[in-house]
Scaffold this motif. Structure first.
Motif, PDB file in Angstrom:
ATOM      1  N   LEU A   7       0.831  -1.201   0.000  1.00 39.15           N
ATOM      2  CA  LEU A   7       0.000   0.000   0.000  1.00 39.15           C
ATOM      3  C   LEU A   7       0.869   1.256   0.000  1.00 39.15           C
ATOM      4  CD1 LEU A   7      -2.992   0.797   0.256  1.00 39.15           C
ATOM      5  CD2 LEU A   7      -2.692   0.751   2.732  1.00 39.15           C
ATOM      6  N   ILE A   8       1.827   1.293   0.950  1.00 36.84           N
ATOM      7  CA  ILE A   8       2.650   2.492   1.102  1.00 36.84           C
ATOM      8  C   ILE A   8       3.580   2.668  -0.089  1.00 36.84           C
ATOM      9  CG2 ILE A   8       4.487   3.567   2.455  1.00 36.84           C
ATOM     10  CD1 ILE A   8       3.194   2.404   4.938  1.00 36.84           C
ATOM     11  N   LEU A   9       4.172   1.558  -0.503  1.00 35.96           N
ATOM     12  CA  LEU A   9       5.142   1.625  -1.593  1.00 35.96           C
ATOM     13  C   LEU A   9       4.521   2.234  -2.849  1.00 35.96           C
ATOM     14  CD1 LEU A   9       7.896   0.666  -0.918  1.00 35.96           C
ATOM     15  CD2 LEU A   9       7.536  -1.344  -2.357  1.00 35.96           C
ATOM     16  N   GLY A  10       3.257   1.892  -3.078  1.00 40.22           N
ATOM     17  CA  GLY A  10       2.586   2.417  -4.259  1.00 40.22           C
ATOM     18  C   GLY A  10       2.317   3.906  -4.171  1.00 40.22           C
ATOM     19  N   ARG A  11       2.306   4.431  -2.933  1.00 39.40           N
ATOM     20  CA  ARG A  11       1.916   5.822  -2.751  1.00 39.40           C
ATOM     21  C   ARG A  11       3.102   6.759  -2.520  1.00 39.40           C
ATOM     22  NH1 ARG A  11      -3.418   7.032  -1.249  1.00 39.40           N
ATOM     23  NH2 ARG A  11      -4.740   5.208  -1.355  1.00 39.40           N
ATOM     24  N   LEU A  12       4.225   6.180  -2.124  1.00 41.74           N
ATOM     25  CA  LEU A  12       5.329   7.020  -1.658  1.00 41.74           C
ATOM     26  C   LEU A  12       5.968   7.837  -2.785  1.00 41.74           C
ATOM     27  CD1 LEU A  12       6.224   7.361   1.192  1.00 41.74           C
ATOM     28  CD2 LEU A  12       8.026   5.691   0.825  1.00 41.74           C
ATOM     29  N   GLY A  13       5.976   7.236  -3.996  1.00 40.46           N
ATOM     30  CA  GLY A  13       6.658   7.884  -5.115  1.00 40.46           C
ATOM     31  C   GLY A  13       6.145   9.283  -5.388  1.00 40.46           C
ATOM     32  N   VAL A  14       4.828   9.425  -5.462  1.00 36.78           N
ATOM     33  CA  VAL A  14       4.224  10.725  -5.764  1.00 36.78           C
ATOM     34  C   VAL A  14       4.631  11.752  -4.716  1.00 36.78           C
ATOM     35  CG1 VAL A  14       2.052  11.920  -6.088  1.00 36.78           C
ATOM     36  CG2 VAL A  14       2.276   9.561  -6.798  1.00 36.78           C
ATOM     37  N   THR A  15       4.542  11.338  -3.454  1.00 37.00           N
ATOM     38  CA  THR A  15       4.854  12.250  -2.369  1.00 37.00           C
ATOM     39  C   THR A  15       6.305  12.728  -2.444  1.00 37.00           C
ATOM     40  OG1 THR A  15       3.268  11.090  -0.999  1.00 37.00           O
ATOM     41  CG2 THR A  15       4.851  12.477   0.138  1.00 37.00           C
ATOM     42  N   PHE A  16       7.191  11.780  -2.719  1.00 28.62           N
ATOM     43  CA  PHE A  16       8.607  12.119  -2.812  1.00 28.62           C
ATOM     44  C   PHE A  16       8.864  13.098  -3.939  1.00 28.62           C
ATOM     45  CE2 PHE A  16      12.237  10.553  -0.565  1.00 28.62           C
ATOM     46  CZ  PHE A  16      11.673   9.748   0.397  1.00 28.62           C
ATOM     47  N   GLN A  17       8.254  12.788  -5.065  1.00 30.74           N
ATOM     48  CA  GLN A  17       8.444  13.612  -6.248  1.00 30.74           C
ATOM     49  C   GLN A  17       7.976  15.036  -5.973  1.00 30.74           C
ATOM     50  OE1 GLN A  17       6.411  11.734  -9.408  1.00 30.74           O
ATOM     51  NE2 GLN A  17       7.344  12.997 -10.981  1.00 30.74           N
ATOM     52  N   LEU A  18       6.780  15.121  -5.416  1.00 30.09           N
ATOM     53  CA  LEU A  18       6.196  16.422  -5.096  1.00 30.09           C
ATOM     54  C   LEU A  18       7.105  17.201  -4.135  1.00 30.09           C
ATOM     55  CD1 LEU A  18       3.684  18.175  -5.433  1.00 30.09           C
ATOM     56  CD2 LEU A  18       2.665  17.006  -3.495  1.00 30.09           C
ATOM     57  N   GLY A  19       7.535  16.508  -3.086  1.00 30.98           N
ATOM     58  CA  GLY A  19       8.360  17.172  -2.087  1.00 30.98           C
ATOM     59  C   GLY A  19       9.689  17.628  -2.649  1.00 30.98           C
TER      60      GLY A  19
END
Lengths: 336, 305, 297
Positions: B89-101
């Motif tokens: 669940l988390i792995l699928g979501r972390l990329g976007v957050t990292f990119q944005l940040g």
């Protein structure tokens, strides 16, 4: 012969709370090629600001004006900042008081030495590097080539000041200004550095302005001496003349504070100058030394005239030597 | 430098362990985690079954070590709300957050550092005042409100940019601006303060006395020294951003880790919440550790000791 | 004679506190910030008594009345009404009370924790310092908003819970600043002197250390108060702060968001209020820092 550096009526004002601090108040200087001028005086008398004014390195809020500041006949006040930058480090160089903080901690000394040379000479890095090694050896640093990769924090204070000296010599300047180059160093190192400077100066034929409060040093290296007090030059002349017949009461007082071999009797008490330097904020009138002067009289509240002691030896005082009467008012001697 | 790195790493590890314990303890804030997990419709038998299944009847420390052990092996538990292993669940979501940040913090640096430098060179001028106003406003502006204002202006009124979603790069413009403006004031102030301090340093006077051009004095000699603390700050900002992404991702409906956090909190999905807290903390610790190393590398006094 | 010398400048210059006050008044930021803050506090305290509507009074016949400066507005509801017909001005004024209570409550708890830890670390050094520094690292590593949200959601949201949670989370900057200032002071001669003549530790801490770290403490207090107010707004906006119908500004923005497309003023008003409050507190804090240590901003 035309002097290398001529300064006429230099004034430096610093705006502070309550008005302007008149840090340098109309001084004249001249330095011939190859000559050493020592500027002496206690802390805060305007020695350092004078040197910074000549280099055009004053703090931004300080204001400088002078009738003339000419280097090799060029009026530097009319130079554009760019032209002045080209002059600095190339034809006139400066050594500062604090070797511990005067080198950039983030770059190797090699980098800092080389960039000075490259800033003024169209040449290869290799050649600049060779010159840096050469100069480091010249200032007495062993294993010079490997030192180039060192950062300032890896060197002792004495070594850093040697690096500063080497850096100032990179472009063989005609004038070098050394602002109390040894005050921050150990006493044992001080003499070494000063002798090194004097030796290099003779060898390379540079003119030097050495700012110091150490009269012993002055006696050894100076051709000319200018004694500063409260932003003014109170006495100037050839070093031999000034030491042989000090004419301003302040100079006399200074000389009484140091032991002179052959002159001061063993066991004799050394002199002191009572009182403190007056505030230079706002209007300053008359002789600034009068509050501490043994010979002060009511006339001293007026600006003191220049007097000539001998050819090229002048001082500012109302009373020529021999016409001075110790003042009887106790309050004038120590208080203010 | 090696000793320094090892010491730093040890400290970072210790911090991570303590944070993990605290985040584990979060579960026990609720009077009975089994009841919390079972939800409102659960029967008494359900609760007992859950208690046994999760081992809530064992001593806390044993449970913790068990949980941490599974966490290290990459087993973050199972999310009953999303019906997926938490790690997936988390792995699928972390990329976007990292990119944005990452983009936002870079944008903040690109704007704030030159602004801070300009303000430092000309203190008390129009540039300085403008920079000050921008940073003071940025510090006082609630970011969620700023996001809504941007949506009203650029999505509703001007119709230039989409208001929500994460389908194209246009979707990321507004969220990036919000996060960047949040990170900017501190970076700008630190740059300005650092530059002013460095510009009055003796070695800057030396550089001028050597006849270097103002450009070189400013960018080679001054900025290099003033930027060192800014590096740590930017790292810290990136860490804060992870936490701040909750707000921004919720508003702009970006399905990153921030929105996941908000959803799992709302759904009482404690396994996911715990994993996210620990993960965010570990990322923060790691970034700080890397920033420390970068810092040490930038400062020869630490690097060449 | 020496006595005369020392007196002269003292008579000429005002006392240090006076001088500081004068500088503070001459400082634009402090004047504007303190002025705004005073207005907000006064309005929060007496405002609700001056208007006819209560913050919870619903009037479903007068829903979404626009504010006075827009078409259709009336003096009956100068700032309009929300979806439930509640007077927006009344809610705004009560919201100011909430924000101020959150701010003061949080810095009281966080300030106490942070100051005790920071002063202890700075004064005793050694192991104590190591432990406190470690605690600060741990605190900085915990994701603030996430943990606050999680705790509030588990424990249940209310004003008291939010104050407590924020108070327990926001002590880090107090500890960092107090630690550094205490360390600095400890090295100064008069503290060493006080130790040398045998003053007790509590006496040195209360008489020598605390008065001299006060300036820094005030600065951190203001900045963290602003931080707490913003965080409460975030939590309430996300629905995990104070519970409706409490008129928190963050909650008002969240409620206004539902009609964002049609009635944007519903979020503009509480947003600007929040911005103004936080801005004024920050201006005061920054100003005090400027005035007490003019070198850095």
């Amino acid at each position: 012969m035309k002097p290398l550096l001529e300064v006429e009526d230099l004034v430096v004002d610093i705006p502070v709370a309550g008005g302007d601090l008149h840090a340098v108040r109309g001084i004249d200087l001249s330095v011939e090629k190859g000559e050493t001028l020592c500027i002496v005086g206690e802390s805060g008398c305007g020695k350092s600001l004078t040197s910074l004014a000549i280099m055009d390195l004053l703090p931004t809020k300080a204001r400088r004006h002078a009738a003339r500041i000419a280097f090799d006949g060029i009026e530097i006040q009319s130079l554009r900042p760019r032209q002045m930058a080209d002059m600095r480090g190339d034809r006139m160089a400066m050594i500062f008081q604090e070797p511990m903080t005067s080198l950039n901690p983030s770059y190797t000394i090699g980098n800092q030495l080389i960039e000075t040379y490259l800033a003024h000479r169209r040449t290869s890095t290799k050649e600049a590097r060779d010159r840096a090694i050469d100069l480091l050896e010249r200032v007495g640093i062993t294993a010079a080539a490997s030192r180039l990769a060192h950062y300032p924090h890896q060197l002792s204070g004495g070594l850093r000041q040697r690096v500063m000296i080497a850096m100032s010599l990179m472009c063989e300047p005609e004038l070098i200004i050394a602002d109390e180059p040894t005050t921050a160093l150990d006493v044992t190192i001080q003499a070494q550095i000063l002798l090194l400077l004097a030796e290099l100066q003779r060898e390379l034929g540079m003119a030097m302005i050495l700012i110091t409060h150490d009269l012993g040093v002055v006696a050894r290296v100076a051709d000319k001496v200018a004694v500063m007090y409260a932003g003014e030059i109170v006495e100037a002349g050839r070093a031999t003349d000034v030491f042989a017949s000090p004419s301003h009461p302040y100079t006399t007082g200074l000389l009484e504070c140091i032991p002179v071999p052959g002159k001061t009797a063993p066991g004799a008490r050394l002199g002191t100058i009572g009182g403190i330097v007056p505030s230079l904020v706002g209007d300053v009138a008359g002789c600034a030394f009068r509050d501490r002067c043994r010979f002060a009289a009511p006339t001293c509240a007026e600006p003191a005239p220049a007097q000539t002691a001998s050819v090229g030896h002048s001082y500012r005082c109302w009373f020529p030597e021999g016409a001075r009467m110790p003042s009887t008012v106790e309050g004038l001697v120590h208080g203010h | 430098m090696l000793y320094y790195s090892v010491k730093r790493f040890g400290l970072a590890l210790l911090v991570a362990v303590v944070v993990s314990f605290l985040s584990f303890q979060l579960l026990f804030l609720a009077s009975d985690p089994a009841i919390a997990l079972a939800g409102e419709a659960a029967t008494e038998e359900d609760i007992i079954a859950i208690r046994e299944f999760y081992g809530f009847d064992r001593p806390v420390l044993v449970q913790y070590i068990d949980w941490l052990g599974r966490f290290i092996r990459g087993d973050f538990g199972y999310s009953y709300y999303f019906n997926l292993p938490v790690s997936e669940l988390i792995l699928g979501r972390l990329g976007v957050t990292f990119q944005l940040g990452l983009v936002a913090v870079l944008l903040a640096i690109v704007v704030a550092v030159p602004l801070g430098v300009a303000a430092a060179i000309r203190p008390n001028t129009i540039i300085d005042r403008t920079a000050l106003v921008i940073s003071v406003l940025g510090q006082a502006m609630p970011s969620f409100w700023f996001a809504l204002v941007l949506i009203v202006v650029f999505s509703v009124n001007l119709r230039w940019l989409p208001a929500s979603g994460a389908d194209s790069w246009q979707h990321f413009i507004l969220p990036t601006i919000v996060i960047a403006y949040f990170a900017m004031p501190a970076i700008m102030r630190l740059t300005r303060g650092g530059m002013i301090e460095v510009l009055s340093a003796d070695y800057i006077r030396t550089a001028k006395a050597k006849g270097l051009r103002p450009f070189k004095v400013l960018f080679k000699h001054a900025l290099r020294n003033a930027i060192i603390p800014v590096v740590s700050l930017a790292a810290v900002q990136f860490g804060f951003m992870l936490s701040g992404s909750i707000v921004v991702e919720t508003i702009f409906a970006i399905d990153g880790a921030g929105q996941l956090a908000w959803e799992s909190i709302n759904r009482n999905d404690l396994a996911t919440v715990q994993a996210l807290i620990l993960l965010f903390a570990m990322i923060y610790v790691m970034i700080n550790f890397l920033a420390d190393l970068l810092n040490a590398w930038l400062d020869p006094r630490v690097r060449v000791a | 004679m020496a006595a005369v010398d020392h007196n002269a400048p003292v008579e000429a210059a005002p006392s240090p506190h006076r001088a500081m006050l004068r500088r503070a008044l001459a400082h634009g930021g402090v004047t504007i910030g303190a002025g705004l803050l005073l207005i907000i506090i006064v309005m929060a305290v007496i405002g609700p008594f001056l208007i006819a509507h209560g913050p919870y009074d619903q009037d479903l016949t007068a829903r979404l009345v626009p504010p006075i400066w827009m078409e259709g507005g009336s003096w009956e509801h100068p700032f309009g009404t929300d979806q439930l017909g509640r007077d927006y001005l009344a809610r705004l004024l009560y919201g100011a009370r909430i924000s101020l209570m959150i701010g003061f409550g949080t810095v009281f708890i966080a300030g106490t924790i942070g100051t005790v830890l920071g002063v202890a670390a700075g004064y005793f050094g050694g192991r104590v310092d190591m432990v406190v520094t470690f605690l600060i690292s741990v605190r900085l590593s915990t994701p603030l908003v996430l943990v606050a949200l999680a705790v509030v959601s588990i424990v249940g949201g209310s004003l008291q819970v939010v104050v407590l949670v924020l108070g327990l989370l926001l002590w880090d900057r107090f500890a960092v600043v107090m630690r550094a200032s205490t360390m600095q002071l400890r090295a100064i001669e008069y503290v060493t002197a006080a130790r040398a003549i045998g003053c007790s530790t509590p006496r040195i801490l209360t008489r020598e250390i605390m008065p001299n770290v006060m300036n820094n403490l005030i600065v951190v207090t203001t900045l963290e108060m602003a931080h707490a107010i913003l965080l409460e707004a975030v939590l309430s906006f996300l629905g995990l702060g104070v519970k409706p119908p409490t008129p928190s500004w963050g909650l008002m923005i969240a409620e206004g968001r539902e009609v964002l497309l049609f009635e944007p003023w519903l979020i503009t008003i509480p947003g600007l209020a929040l911005l103004t409050l936080v801005l004024s507190i920050n201006l005061v804090g920054d100003g005090i820092r400027d005035v007490t240590s003019p070198e850095d901003r």
